[in-house]
Design a protein around this motif. Structure first.
Motif, PDB file in Angstrom:
ATOM      1  N   ILE A 132     -64.291  71.328  22.227  1.00  0.00           N
ATOM      2  CA  ILE A 132     -63.380  71.434  21.094  1.00  0.00           C
ATOM      3  C   ILE A 132     -64.198  71.451  19.818  1.00  0.00           C
ATOM      4  N   SER A 133     -63.748  72.214  18.856  1.00  0.00           N
ATOM      5  CA  SER A 133     -64.422  72.270  17.558  1.00  0.00           C
ATOM      6  C   SER A 133     -64.048  71.038  16.751  1.00  0.00           C
ATOM      7  N   GLU A 169     -59.419  69.872  10.889  1.00  0.00           N
ATOM      8  CA  GLU A 169     -58.116  69.928  11.559  1.00  0.00           C
ATOM      9  C   GLU A 169     -58.095  69.024  12.786  1.00  0.00           C
ATOM     10  N   PHE A 170     -59.205  69.042  13.537  1.00  0.00           N
ATOM     11  CA  PHE A 170     -59.293  68.184  14.727  1.00  0.00           C
ATOM     12  C   PHE A 170     -59.227  66.714  14.332  1.00  0.00           C
ATOM     13  N   ASP A 202     -53.848  61.251  13.416  1.00  0.00           N
ATOM     14  CA  ASP A 202     -52.390  61.114  13.457  1.00  0.00           C
ATOM     15  C   ASP A 202     -51.892  60.597  14.808  1.00  0.00           C
ATOM     16  N   SER A 203     -52.658  60.868  15.881  1.00  0.00           N
ATOM     17  CA  SER A 203     -52.216  60.450  17.211  1.00  0.00           C
ATOM     18  C   SER A 203     -52.616  59.013  17.544  1.00  0.00           C
ATOM     19  N   LEU A 204     -53.333  58.355  16.640  1.00  0.00           N
ATOM     20  CA  LEU A 204     -53.798  56.984  16.877  1.00  0.00           C
ATOM     21  C   LEU A 204     -53.131  56.025  15.894  1.00  0.00           C
ATOM     22  N   TYR A 205     -52.978  54.787  16.319  1.00  0.00           N
ATOM     23  CA  TYR A 205     -52.394  53.769  15.461  1.00  0.00           C
ATOM     24  C   TYR A 205     -53.499  52.892  14.878  1.00  0.00           C
ATOM     25  N   ASN A 206     -53.328  52.537  13.610  1.00  0.00           N
ATOM     26  CA  ASN A 206     -54.248  51.622  12.929  1.00  0.00           C
ATOM     27  C   ASN A 206     -55.698  52.108  12.955  1.00  0.00           C
ATOM     28  N   THR A 207     -55.865  53.432  12.924  1.00  0.00           N
ATOM     29  CA  THR A 207     -57.211  54.017  12.888  1.00  0.00           C
ATOM     30  C   THR A 207     -57.195  55.151  11.879  1.00  0.00           C
ATOM     31  N   ASP A 208     -58.014  55.033  10.829  1.00  0.00           N
ATOM     32  CA  ASP A 208     -58.024  56.080   9.812  1.00  0.00           C
ATOM     33  C   ASP A 208     -59.102  57.115  10.137  1.00  0.00           C
TER      34      ASP A 208
END
Length: 297
Positions: free
Chosen positions: A53-54, A58-59, A65-71
């Protein structure tokens, strides 16, 4: 025409993934969030292109966005550590900005070996040609298509003397039969040498090495009677035995560690393994299994 699928619907994960040395190093630096980040990254890889994956903005946005409490800074730092520690290939990450590894590519080819289009781009490929051919023989045969066509033309070209052609064919078959017999004998000899390695000294009758023959059950007395080969290599065999005794590793595992570490050769990964065990403060519950996994990396 339907779209040709490239990614995977699923991917297998080893039960020891969380205990992998590299994964543990990343988690030690970044906490439990690193594990979720790595699993999600593998999901993106396998579901997308299938084997890479690149790693662009965007990645990182989607992964965050798919993780909680992780910026995003946390995610980028975790990915950077994973590349640094070797979970993903550092060369391809620097040159092309992609995340992949030889193991990921093997997994992808194994799962998609029935497909006709699951080929890896040459610039991204981390596997040897022989290994690629084992998954997709047609790929290697395609490279030699011209040679095959030429041989086919020669085979169907009529000759002035049919008897001579038949004789040549018989001779070729005899040569192929002889070659197959030689290959079988060579393989048998190789396997026999592997078995004899456990009972023969590396330097023959005068080598001075004392290695026990393979047994079903090893005892501590057997281990204590072992002697390293006299081949001039620097070893710390006594230190190896002391460490193995101190961690109460079973004799059968001791024997495997001794052989795989070349009787405690200086510079062997087994010494780093002992250091990691000491630093774990008892968290490594199966030191014998851990040492074997370190040596086999």
């Amino acid at each position: 025409m339907g779209r040709i699928k490239q990614g995977l619907d699923y991917f297998p994960m080893s039960t020891s993934f969380m205990h992998d040395r590299v994964v543990r190093r990343v988690m030690k630096r970044e906490g439990d969030a690193a594990f979720a980040t790595l699993v999600e990254t593998l999901s993106y890889i396998y579901a997308g292109k299938g084997y890479y994956i690149s790693a662009g903005d965007e990645f990182y946005d989607e992964l965050t966005d798919s993780l909680y409490n992780t910026d995003m800074d946390d995610v980028k730092r975790i990915i950077a550590l994973s590349v640094e520690y070797g979970l993903f290939d550092a060369g391809l990450f620097r040159q092309y900005g992609i995340l992949t590894s030889a193991d990921i590519q093997r997994q992808y080819l194994f799962i998609t070996k029935r497909r006709s289009s699951s080929l890896i781009e040459p610039d991204y490929c981390l596997l040897e040609a022989e290994e690629l051919a084992s998954y997709h023989p047609s790929q290697s045969s395609k490279n030699s298509a011209d040679d095959t066509d030429s041989e086919t033309v020669d085979a169907v070209t009529p000759t002035a003397d049919p008897v001579t052609s038949t004789t040549g064919s018989a001779t070729s078959e005899a040569e192929m039969s002889t070659l197959g017999t030689q290959n079988k004998e060579k393989q048998i000899k190789t396997n026999q040498n592997k078995l004899n390695h456990l009972s023969d000294s590396p330097q023959g009758e005068d080598g001075g090495g004392k290695i026990l023959k393979r047994r079903k059950v090893m005892t501590q007395e057997d281990i204590d009677n072992l002697q390293p080969p006299s081949d001039g290599m620097q070893r710390n065999f006594e230190g190896l035995l002391e460490n193995l005794h101190s961690y109460k590793i079973p004799p059968s595992e001791q024997y495997a560690i001794i052989l795989k570490s070349n009787f405690g050769a200086i510079g062997n990964p087994v010494w780093k393994g002992f250091s990691n065990i000491r630093g774990s403060n008892g968290k490594i519950k199966l030191p014998g299994h851990y040492l074997l996994s370190v040596i086999n990396l």
